[in-house]
Design an enzyme around this catalytic site. Structure first.
Site, PDB file in Angstrom:
ATOM      1  N   TYR A 218      -2.243   7.316   7.715  1.00 12.80           N
ATOM      2  CA  TYR A 218      -2.042   8.049   8.967  1.00 12.80           C
ATOM      3  C   TYR A 218      -2.555   7.220  10.132  1.00 12.80           C
ATOM      4  CZ  TYR A 218      -2.851  11.688  12.517  1.00 12.80           C
ATOM      5  OH  TYR A 218      -2.866  12.426  13.679  1.00 12.80           O
TER       6      TYR A 218
ATOM      7  N   GLY B  91       0.802  -1.224   0.000  1.00 13.25           N
ATOM      8  CA  GLY B  91       0.000   0.000   0.000  1.00 13.25           C
ATOM      9  C   GLY B  91       0.830   1.266   0.000  1.00 13.25           C
ATOM     10  N   GLN B  92       0.114   2.383   0.019  1.00 15.94           N
ATOM     11  CA  GLN B  92       0.733   3.701  -0.033  1.00 15.94           C
ATOM     12  C   GLN B  92       0.689   4.337   1.369  1.00 15.94           C
ATOM     13  OE1 GLN B  92       2.125   5.196  -2.852  1.00 15.94           O
ATOM     14  NE2 GLN B  92       1.751   3.396  -4.119  1.00 15.94           N
TER      15      GLN B  92
ATOM     16  N   CYS C 145      -3.787   6.283   1.094  1.00 11.38           N
ATOM     17  CA  CYS C 145      -3.606   5.013   0.371  1.00 11.38           C
ATOM     18  C   CYS C 145      -3.354   5.254  -1.121  1.00 11.38           C
ATOM     19  CB  CYS C 145      -4.799   4.087   0.581  1.00 11.38           C
ATOM     20  SG  CYS C 145      -5.200   3.826   2.319  1.00 11.38           S
TER      21      CYS C 145
ATOM     22  N   LEU D  58      -4.655  -4.159   9.857  1.00  9.17           N
ATOM     23  CA  LEU D  58      -5.657  -3.146   9.519  1.00  9.17           C
ATOM     24  C   LEU D  58      -5.651  -2.000  10.525  1.00  9.17           C
ATOM     25  CD1 LEU D  58      -8.299  -3.304  11.612  1.00  9.17           C
ATOM     26  CD2 LEU D  58      -8.809  -5.340  10.289  1.00  9.17           C
TER      27      LEU D  58
END
Length: 205
Positions: free
Chosen positions: A75, A71-72, A167, A150
């Protein structure tokens, strides 16, 4: 096969937890019990292993940490419930896609207990409410074992998401559970997430 050991770690520094996850995974052996870590972090941006710098739209005082999860950028802060899953997928005989589905389902079922209708979106991992993202996912696989997990927005301040493309999605709006529900019991949320996740695992009775 035994249930994973669930640990409630409270508020922990991100890098400390990151290092502990890797130490656990590197030192585990064939009979090491799987674990689930429930934790919150002080304010931090984390960047995925293929994360692009341009998704941080402006510099802030919030630290940015490079990680090895998928993923990117996203926060983390207090008020966001994180569930890290440290599973031996080979031993469980499940794949990465199954694992992602189990994570998403655990959030959808938890939110349903609060009468909040959530769903997944094709080609955009995570969980959404009315098109707004309420939960982000990111995993890393090391020798068939998972790290990371998660992050469910419960009642954190969402403002710092405005300084990134969450994301990697430009203009993606974020939401949180307390936009829909008052007086949330954090411990209850933690327990439901872990309970619904474990219920999907192919464990021997």
């Amino acid at each position: 096969m035994d249930k994973p050991i669930v640990k409630n770690l409270g508020l922990q520094d991100y890098l400390y937890t990151y290092d502990m996850m890797h130490q656990f995974t590197q030192s585990r052996h064939q009979s090491t019990a799987d674990e689930i870590w429930l934790v919150e972090h002080p304010a931090v941006y984390t960047q995925g292993k293929v994360g692009k710098a341009e998704h941080l739209l402006q510099q802030t005082t919030i630290p940015v940490i490079q990680t090895d999860r998928g993923g990117q950028i996203t926060y983390h802060a207090p008020g966001q419930q994180i569930m890290y899953i440290l599973l031996d997928l080979k031993r469980l005989k499940i794949g990465i896609r199954d694992t992602v589905t189990f994570l998403e389902n655990s959030v959808i079922r938890t939110l349903a207990d609060y009468q909040v209708l959530a769903a997944t979106q094709a080609n955009a991992p995570g969980v959404y409410v009315n098109g707004k993202k309420i939960c982000s996912l990111g995993l890393h696989i090391n020798h068939g074992c998972t790290l990371h997990g998660l992050a469910l927005n419960v009642d954190l301040d969402l403002t710092p998401f405005n300084y990134i493309n969450p994301c990697g999605y430009q203009g993606l709006q974020m939401t949180r559970l307390n936009d829909y529900v008052e007086n949330i019991n954090h411990n209850e949320v933690r327990q439901l997430l872990a309970q619904y996740f474990i219920a999907q695992l192919p464990l021997t009775p």
